[in-house]
Design an enzyme around this catalytic site. Structure first.
Site, PDB file in Angstrom:
ATOM      1  N   CYS A  89       0.837  -1.201   0.000  1.00 21.83           N
ATOM      2  CA  CYS A  89       0.000   0.000   0.000  1.00 21.83           C
ATOM      3  C   CYS A  89       0.874   1.255   0.000  1.00 21.83           C
ATOM      4  O   CYS A  89       1.546   1.532  -0.967  1.00 21.83           O
ATOM      5  CB  CYS A  89      -0.968  -0.050   1.181  1.00 21.83           C
ATOM      6  N   HIS A 210      -3.575  -5.678   0.909  1.00 27.07           N
ATOM      7  CA  HIS A 210      -2.898  -5.920   2.189  1.00 27.07           C
ATOM      8  C   HIS A 210      -2.921  -7.400   2.567  1.00 27.07           C
ATOM      9  O   HIS A 210      -3.908  -7.859   3.135  1.00 27.07           O
ATOM     10  CB  HIS A 210      -3.614  -5.158   3.308  1.00 27.07           C
ATOM     11  N   GLU A 212      -1.459  -8.685   5.052  1.00 30.97           N
ATOM     12  CA  GLU A 212      -1.507  -8.787   6.522  1.00 30.97           C
ATOM     13  C   GLU A 212      -2.932  -8.632   7.044  1.00 30.97           C
ATOM     14  O   GLU A 212      -3.228  -8.993   8.174  1.00 30.97           O
ATOM     15  CB  GLU A 212      -0.559  -7.767   7.162  1.00 30.97           C
TER      16      GLU A 212
END
Lengths: 243, 718
Positions: A89, A210, A212
């Site tokens: 990002c 993302h 994560e």
């Protein structure tokens, strides 16, 4: 596997990346502040992550100020030495601003911030970041950004594609895989539906979605990101989920 | 400054003279004027608010600190609070909403908690009004712009629309955070000799006297008062959060206070007042952006500032940490033992008054009288009937009251910090509690129409609905925070409505053993066009003991059985159908909502919680709320992509469109039906239909294809 997560003032996914990697059993993780000269001399990191967020408030231009911060000299040296470098990002925006990856991330086509689950197709499973995926596998990583429209001039875009530097592409969901992938699935207007690109050497990856945010179990938006971290673990011979 | 310009009445000014034994000087008058404003002192509502129950088995910290705290039972406390930013958002929608988010985050931070999630209650004029659209878009942009950058997810909220909010939108910003129970920060802990240190932005001439601005009606004259508006910088706030948490971790500070309304003045005087000390502040040590008069400095509401209290020997370490984060840090004062609030410039005291004068504004009791026409308003219109139930349902689902609000919440980062356990747009928002398998769930509710037609019943329904919504998802309610949005209390009719609403909320909280932990009052919500409807907003928090017990909707599968738990009908009074479909031209709420039944509410919550704990019963469930059973069923059909056939014994019109009371839809596989019914033994529950087909069919009443409902639901614009 030793990871360094660079924390810029205004980063806000740094702790999330740390939690995801620790949850995968791929620690240790060092948090490195932006104005440090470099990483720890002994025990240097194998993976460096530039996390998401709003580094330096994203003032001037997303990622522009962070690309000039003190730690970036060491980040660049790490990549030049062949170490793995990952920008997620805002981290991807920083990598393009620093010239470590080609292209630019422009404001989303609808000119709004978009936070949504997002389907992407894995275009290459031969990189250190993707070796646990199958080629063409469709996974879900969420996006959350205001500037995610991947842009390159037409000739450079064609070159990027022909060299196979596109690693992730926005796509139809798995249930409609035959519909394919590409620009019409870009939530943000990204050219050719590009969600993530890698450098020629294959050690620097930037992506807008993302991983994560799809790692910890029993939260919203799934756990497909585990395959991503497993790939990196596999690359270094540590096994995450599989151990 | 004339005392009237400072906001003091003749009687109040006389009282000040009395207490001081002299006339206050100009600076003192300005300081007292702001601290005695409605916004800072709650002088009109303090007595009303004392009716709220403030004890409970999970309560750790009730009202009186920057936010309330409840025990999450894993060594962690949850600090939470909701606060209005209505007036600033009416004048400068982006900055008003943005600084509302920033302000409430600092309240949570001041408790020592890491801010973990935001929610927003937004009340707008109708979307077909250009002016309302501009305000609504600016407000949503401001929440996104600030919240996303500061790294705190916005996990849900509530929108409500009515012409009465045109020109006076309501923006109620909620935040919560987790704090270790043994690390809660209090504003009562300052000791004489401690230092007062300003951390964060320099002080400038923005938002001066915003507190007094919020204590008056909006009119054309003060609408131009941009000087009262604060400007937000989420980047600075993010650094402030990290720095303050670091300071606490390292044990460098004794206490801290956020600077919101009335800036340095209120933060410093509150900490001295609550700690029972005095404080001395040296004017020239305050870092300024521009040249300012002392009264401007003390009343400035410049954002992203915290007041730290620390012992002198820690100052060096605090400065070092501030420098690490790139934050301005200045020692500006000393805690004293003389109970005085003293402002010193160039060695001379330019204000010197008892701290208690600032902290103890005299309460005001306004006269109250029932509004003219109240009895008529309460009366539910007779003989209401739907000419075309299917068209009415499509209208409700496609309206801003029923449609998917994705256009708003897609703009909010709902996931950062990795705790979010429910998708935005669901009836409850939920977070994982640290170091635990349990969840905290939040239900945000407001029913302005029902509070208008019957203030007490409307407030009861609002509160009861939040408890039902939580119970259905498996959460036991453990605490509530609220924002009381009302017009001027100086109007006896408005004051009557305000007190009935508070009584209603308090009664339900007592019955359901749910303490009020914090809150905020926003009065004077009126424009020359008129007053807003009484709009108390509640956010109730509840604990789901394990994530596997969390119950949500939208999972109906073909062949599943559909049950209605609770009474067959509610009231059509002030229902979505009554307001939107019975007289669409005028859109006037009429008729009281259903009478509140404490016993039924308590029983409903118990049965719903029991049902949630049967994890082996696959279920899709939804509380019957706005739009009644019709909207609850339609949403299940839309989200599941399944048709339904429903058979209702009597009066399908009233059963489908009435609202209020403890009612819920459960959708259960046939094999689990007996187990499910056993959970509801002793409570009214009826099998009303089955999942299947491509339409929502109510026998002898209506038939709507699910595809039509879906396009109505997803098609609406902000």
């Amino acid at each position: 596997m030793r990871t360094a997560v660079v924390v810029f003032p205004g980063s806000n996914c740094d702790r999330d990346v740390e939690r995801a990697i620790l949850d995968m059993g791929l620690g240790p993780v060092d948090m490195v502040w932006h104005d440090e000269e470099g990483f720890h001399e002994h025990n240097g990191p194998e993976l460096v992550v530039l996390p998401g967020g709003f580094s330096y408030g994203d003032y001037l231009r997303s990622g522009a100020l962070a690309a000039k911060s003190r730690i970036m000299k060491a980040v660049r040296a790490h990549a030049e030495g062949g170490g793995l470098l990952l920008g997620i990002c805002n981290g991807f925006q920083i990598l393009t601003e620093a010239g470590l990856l080609p292209g630019a991330l422009l404001p989303n086509a609808n000119l709004r911030f978009i936070c949504a689950p997002c389907h992407i197709r894995v275009e290459r499973s031969d990189t250190p970041f993707t070796k646990s995926f199958k080629d063409g596998q469709i996974v879900q990583f969420p996006i959350a950004h205001h500037e995610g429209l991947y842009f390159l001039p037409p000739d450079e875009l064609a070159a990027l594609e022909s060299r196979g530097h596109v690693v992730f592409r926005y796509s139809a969901p798995k249930s409609a895989a035959s519909a394919g992938a590409g620009e019409k699935f870009s939530p943000n207007g990204s050219l050719n539906g590009i969600a993530g690109v890698i450098n020629e050497r294959g050690n620097v990856l930037g992506l807008m979605p993302h991983p994560e945010r799809a790692t910890l179990k029993n939260l919203i938006r799934g756990a497909d990101g585990r395959i991503f971290w497993n790939s990196v673990g596999e690359h270094f011979g540590v096994w995450g989920d599989k151990k | 400054m004339n005392y009237r310009d400072a906001g003091l009445s003749d009687a109040e000014y006389a009282k000040v003279n009395d207490i001081l034994g002299r006339e206050p000087n100009e600076l003192e008058t300005a300081l007292i004027g702001v601290m005695w404003s409605e916004h800072c002192s709650y002088k009109s509502t303090r007595r009303l608010l004392s009716k709220f129950p403030q004890t409970g088995k999970y309560l750790v910290q009730g009202p009186g600190e920057n936010a309330g705290v409840v025990d999450c039972r894993s060594g962690w406390g949850l600090a939470f609070k909701v606060e209005s930013h209505n007036h600033p958002s009416a004048v400068a929608p982006y900055q008003g909403a943005a600084t509302g988010v920033g302000g409430i985050i600092r309240d949570i931070l001041a408790m020592g908690a890491r801010p973990a999630a935001s929610m927003d209650g937004l009340f707008f004029g109708m979307p077909d009004s250009g002016k309302s659209r501009v305000l609504a878009e600016g407000i949503v942009d401001g929440i996104a712009g600030y919240g996303n950058a500061v790294g705190v997810p916005t996990i849900g909220g509530k929108t409500f629309y009515d012409p009465c909010f045109e020109g006076n939108p309501l923006v109620n910003a909620f935040n919560c955070g987790f704090v270790r129970l043994d690390k809660i920060v209090s504003s009562k802990t300052a000791r004489p000799g401690d230092m007062a240190v300003l951390l964060g932005s320099k002080t400038g001439r923005d938002g001066i006297a915003g507190a007094s601005f919020a204590s008056r009606e909006l009119n054309e004259e003060n609408r131009g008062s941009r000087g009262h508006i604060q400007i937000g910088d989420p980047f600075e706030e993010k650094l402030l959060i990290e720095c303050c948490l670091d300071l606490l971790d390292q044990g460098l500070i004794v206490s801290m206070q956020d600077m919101g309304a009335a800036g340095i003045l209120s933060s410093s005087s509150e900490i001295a007042h609550k700690s029972g000390t005095g404080i001395e502040i040296f004017c020239e040590r305050i870092p300024l952006r521009e040249e300012m008069e002392p009264w401007e400095i003390f009343l400035s509401e410049s954002q992203e500032r915290m007041l730290l209290i620390l012992s002198e020997d820690k100052l060096g370490a605090v400065r070092d940490l501030a420098r690490h984060y790139g934050l301005e840090c200045a020692a500006v004062g000393t805690i004293t033992d003389d109970g005085r609030y003293r402002v010193v410039r160039d060695g001379v005291a330019i204000a010197d008054i008892p701290v208690s004068v600032l902290g103890d504004a005299p309460p005001v009791d306004w006269p109250e009288t029932p509004p003219a026409g109240m009895a008529e308003r309460r009366e539910v219109p007779k003989g209401m009937k739907s000419a075309d139930p299917a068209a009415d349902l499509i209208k409700l689902i496609g309206s801003v009251y029923g449609a998917c609000r994705e256009e708003i919440w897609r703009q909010y980062d709902c996931q950062v910090q990795l705790r979010t356990a429910a998708e935005p747009g669901a009836p409850v928002s939920a977070l994982r509690i640290p170091d635990s398998d349990s969840l905290v769930a939040f239900a945000m509710e407001a029913e302005p129409w029902k509070c208008h037609t019957d203030p007490k019943l409307g407030a009861m329904e609002t509160m009861a609905q939040s408890i039902r919504t939580l119970a259905l998802c498996g959460a036991e309610a453990i605490g509530m925070t609220n924002c009381l949005n009302f017009p001027s209390p100086e109007n006896p009719e408005h004051y009557y409505v305000l007190s009935r609403c508070v009584e209603g909320l308090a009664a339900v909280c007592r019955d359901m053993d749910c303490p009020v932990v914090s809150g905020n009052v926003s009065l004077y919500n009126e424009t020359p066009r008129g007053a807003v409807y009484p709009s108390p907003l509640v956010v109730t928090a509840g604990i789901v003991p394990h994530y596997i017990y969390f119950v949500s909707g939208g999972h109906a599968r073909e062949g599943d059985l559909i049950f209605l738990a609770g009474p067959a009908v509610g009231s059509l009074g002030s229902s979505r159908w009554q307001v939107l479909c019975s007289d669409p031209e005028r859109m006037t709420p009429r008729g009281a909502t259903l009478r509140y039944d404490a016993e039924a509410e308590i029983a409903f919550a118990a049965h719903a919680l029991l049902t949630s704990k049967k994890a082996d019963i696959k279920k899709s469930a939804r509380v019957v709320a706005g739009g009644g059973l019709s909207v609850a069923l339609a949403k299940e059909a839309i989200l599941s992509g399944q048709g339904m056939t429903i058979e209702l014994e009597r009066d399908p019109f009233a059963a489908m469109f009435s609202e209020g009371g403890p009612r819920a839809v459960y959708i259960i596989p046939p094999a689990a039906a007996d187990k499910f019914l056993a959970c509801w033994e002793g409570f009214p529950v009826a099998r009303i239909g089955q999942v299947g087909g491509k339409s929502l069919v109510v026998k002898d009443f209506m038939e709507v294809p699910v595809g039509v409902l879906q396009s109505a639901f997803y098609g609406t614009k902000v």
